[in-house]
Design a protein around this motif. Structure first.
Motif, mmCIF file in Angstrom:
data_model
loop_
_atom_site.group_PDB
_atom_site.id
_atom_site.type_symbol
_atom_site.label_atom_id
_atom_site.label_comp_id
_atom_site.label_asym_id
_atom_site.label_seq_id
_atom_site.Cartn_x
_atom_site.Cartn_y
_atom_site.Cartn_z
ATOM 1 N N ILE A 3 0.596 -1.128 0.041
ATOM 2 C CA ILE A 3 0.216 -0.062 0.068
ATOM 3 C C ILE A 3 0.903 1.258 0.151
ATOM 4 O O ILE A 3 1.824 1.420 0.934
ATOM 5 N N GLY A 4 0.675 2.206 -0.884
ATOM 6 C CA GLY A 4 1.606 3.391 -1.115
ATOM 7 C C GLY A 4 2.659 3.030 -2.084
ATOM 8 O O GLY A 4 3.588 3.958 -2.169
ATOM 9 N N GLU A 5 3.195 1.786 -2.480
ATOM 10 C CA GLU A 5 4.112 1.730 -2.981
ATOM 11 C C GLU A 5 4.601 2.339 -4.198
ATOM 12 O O GLU A 5 5.648 2.942 -4.535
ATOM 13 N N ARG A 6 3.637 2.371 -5.092
ATOM 14 C CA ARG A 6 3.817 3.030 -6.382
ATOM 15 C C ARG A 6 4.160 4.583 -6.271
ATOM 16 O O ARG A 6 5.019 5.159 -6.781
ATOM 17 N N ARG A 7 3.403 5.235 -5.251
ATOM 18 C CA ARG A 7 3.685 6.566 -4.952
ATOM 19 C C ARG A 7 5.151 6.817 -4.148
ATOM 20 O O ARG A 7 5.801 7.520 -4.678
ATOM 21 N N ALA A 8 5.534 5.829 -3.519
ATOM 22 C CA ALA A 8 6.906 5.936 -2.584
ATOM 23 C C ALA A 8 7.901 5.675 -3.804
ATOM 24 O O ALA A 8 8.721 6.442 -3.542
ATOM 25 N N ARG A 9 7.811 4.943 -4.767
ATOM 26 C CA ARG A 9 8.840 4.526 -5.652
ATOM 27 C C ARG A 9 8.798 5.821 -6.393
ATOM 28 O O ARG A 9 9.924 6.266 -6.988
ATOM 29 N N SER A 25 1.844 12.466 -3.099
ATOM 30 C CA SER A 25 3.190 12.782 -2.553
ATOM 31 C C SER A 25 3.240 13.843 -1.354
ATOM 32 O O SER A 25 2.235 14.487 -1.496
ATOM 33 N N ALA A 26 4.024 14.018 -0.661
ATOM 34 C CA ALA A 26 4.406 14.848 0.483
ATOM 35 C C ALA A 26 5.848 15.448 0.356
ATOM 36 O O ALA A 26 6.893 14.443 0.182
ATOM 37 N N TYR A 27 5.801 16.624 0.383
ATOM 38 C CA TYR A 27 7.246 17.007 0.440
ATOM 39 C C TYR A 27 8.059 17.116 1.538
ATOM 40 O O TYR A 27 7.550 17.501 2.643
ATOM 41 N N PHE A 28 9.259 16.442 1.582
ATOM 42 C CA PHE A 28 10.214 16.452 2.592
ATOM 43 C C PHE A 28 11.537 16.936 2.065
ATOM 44 O O PHE A 28 12.271 16.070 1.286
ATOM 45 N N GLY A 29 12.059 18.107 2.208
ATOM 46 C CA GLY A 29 13.513 18.730 1.646
ATOM 47 C C GLY A 29 14.546 17.786 1.467
ATOM 48 O O GLY A 29 14.822 17.129 2.541
ATOM 49 N N GLY A 30 14.946 17.554 0.431
ATOM 50 C CA GLY A 30 15.988 16.524 0.164
ATOM 51 C C GLY A 30 15.517 15.156 0.088
ATOM 52 O O GLY A 30 16.497 14.163 -0.096
ATOM 53 N N GLY A 31 14.463 14.682 0.701
ATOM 54 C CA GLY A 31 13.884 13.352 0.768
ATOM 55 C C GLY A 31 12.535 13.068 -0.107
ATOM 56 O O GLY A 31 12.326 13.687 -1.009
ATOM 57 N N TRP A 32 11.749 12.084 0.572
ATOM 58 C CA TRP A 32 10.709 11.668 -0.088
ATOM 59 C C TRP A 32 9.645 11.401 0.764
ATOM 60 O O TRP A 32 9.882 11.099 1.970
ATOM 61 N N GLY A 33 8.367 11.522 0.492
ATOM 62 C CA GLY A 33 7.275 11.400 1.344
ATOM 63 C C GLY A 33 5.841 10.815 0.654
ATOM 64 O O GLY A 33 5.697 11.094 -0.415
ATOM 65 N N VAL A 34 5.232 10.011 1.498
ATOM 66 C CA VAL A 34 3.829 9.614 1.083
ATOM 67 C C VAL A 34 2.664 10.104 2.325
ATOM 68 O O VAL A 34 2.875 9.523 3.261
ATOM 69 N N ALA A 35 1.850 10.791 1.745
ATOM 70 C CA ALA A 35 0.748 11.173 2.822
ATOM 71 C C ALA A 35 -0.221 10.446 2.430
ATOM 72 O O ALA A 35 -0.625 10.343 0.980
ATOM 73 N N PHE A 36 -1.408 10.082 3.279
ATOM 74 C CA PHE A 36 -2.628 9.677 2.662
ATOM 75 C C PHE A 36 -3.782 10.529 3.339
ATOM 76 O O PHE A 36 -3.827 10.860 4.384
ATOM 77 N N ASP A 37 -4.470 10.878 2.196
ATOM 78 C CA ASP A 37 -5.658 11.758 2.871
ATOM 79 C C ASP A 37 -6.939 11.024 2.989
ATOM 80 O O ASP A 37 -7.261 10.117 2.221
ATOM 81 N N SER A 50 -3.387 14.653 4.783
ATOM 82 C CA SER A 50 -2.480 14.152 5.458
ATOM 83 C C SER A 50 -2.843 13.645 6.686
ATOM 84 O O SER A 50 -2.357 13.666 7.939
ATOM 85 N N ALA A 51 -3.774 12.665 6.752
ATOM 86 C CA ALA A 51 -4.380 12.000 8.012
ATOM 87 C C ALA A 51 -3.139 11.150 8.487
ATOM 88 O O ALA A 51 -3.030 10.795 9.961
ATOM 89 N N TYR A 52 -2.326 10.340 7.651
ATOM 90 C CA TYR A 52 -0.983 9.758 8.211
ATOM 91 C C TYR A 52 -0.206 9.435 7.134
ATOM 92 O O TYR A 52 -0.735 9.937 5.821
ATOM 93 N N GLY A 53 0.992 9.133 7.186
ATOM 94 C CA GLY A 53 1.938 8.938 6.141
ATOM 95 C C GLY A 53 3.213 8.692 6.830
ATOM 96 O O GLY A 53 3.704 8.345 7.991
ATOM 97 N N PHE A 54 4.172 8.528 5.610
ATOM 98 C CA PHE A 54 5.565 8.266 6.169
ATOM 99 C C PHE A 54 6.591 8.817 5.276
ATOM 100 O O PHE A 54 6.398 9.196 4.077
ATOM 101 N N ALA A 55 7.775 9.104 5.369
ATOM 102 C CA ALA A 55 8.799 9.751 4.769
ATOM 103 C C ALA A 55 10.037 9.471 5.088
ATOM 104 O O ALA A 55 10.490 9.283 6.194
#
Length: 181
Positions: free
Chosen positions: A27-33, A62-74, A80-85
């Motif tokens: 879950i969220g794999e495509r967006r994370a990639r 997508s969720a912005y994390f400067g220099g990194g990556w993030g996935v937010a779930f709405d 942005s109810a939950y997510g990881f980055a």
């Protein structure tokens, strides 16, 4: 073989043998990639995804994390109810694993080892600001729960968050997986 399968299909209790199974999608794999492929830290911070659907189930973006990556779930009523980055790299990210463990253990009111990952993988967590949950809401319902997570073999500190509850954040910590090729 074709004749055998045709005849066997009519036998009671016959089950077709497993053929080449399609790879399961996290879950969220495509967006994370997609987000990870654009990130500056992609050589040091593998993408993550969830092994199971969350309840409630959100829509990944997508969720912005400067220099990194993030996935937010709405959710329908909550952005942005939950997510990881995988956050951008910080100087402390190069510290020894024992130093990282001690830092997160002292910084956060709650701590857990993460057995689904190899080696020394762990997370410190609580209410945003590294605060414990209030006595009147120990379950952290509708509060901003946040975890800093370290995975053995990765250089970055991951952020995991939930605005649903403490139990939801803990569920996420247990269900995150490294996305592999």
């Amino acid at each position: 073989m074709k004749a055998f399968l045709s005849a066997a299909l009519f036998l009671p209790g016959f089950v077709l043998p497993a053929l080449a199974a399609e790879p399961s999608t996290l879950i969220g794999e495509r967006r994370a990639r997609v987000e990870w492929a654009k990130a500056e830290n992609r050589k040091d911070c593998a993408p993550l995804a969830l092994a199971a659907s969350s309840q409630p189930e959100g829509a990944p973006r997508s969720a912005y994390f400067g220099g990194g990556w993030g996935v937010a779930f709405d959710l329908p009523d909550q952005r942005s109810a939950y997510g990881f980055a995988g956050t951008g790299l910080l100087p402390d990210d190069d510290a020894d694993v024992a130093v990282q463990r001690d830092r997160l253990y002292r910084q956060w009111p709650y701590f857990r080892d993460l057995a689904q990952f190899p080696g020394a993988s762990f997370a410190g967590y609580g209410q945003e600001g590294a605060e414990p949950y209030p006595a009147a809401n120990r379950e952290g319902v509708a509060l901003q729960s946040l975890a800093y997570m370290r995975i053995a073999g990765q250089r970055c500190t991951y952020n995991v968050w939930s605005r649903i509850s403490r139990a939801h954040l803990e569920w996420m910590l247990d269900n995150l997986r490294v996305v592999t090729d």
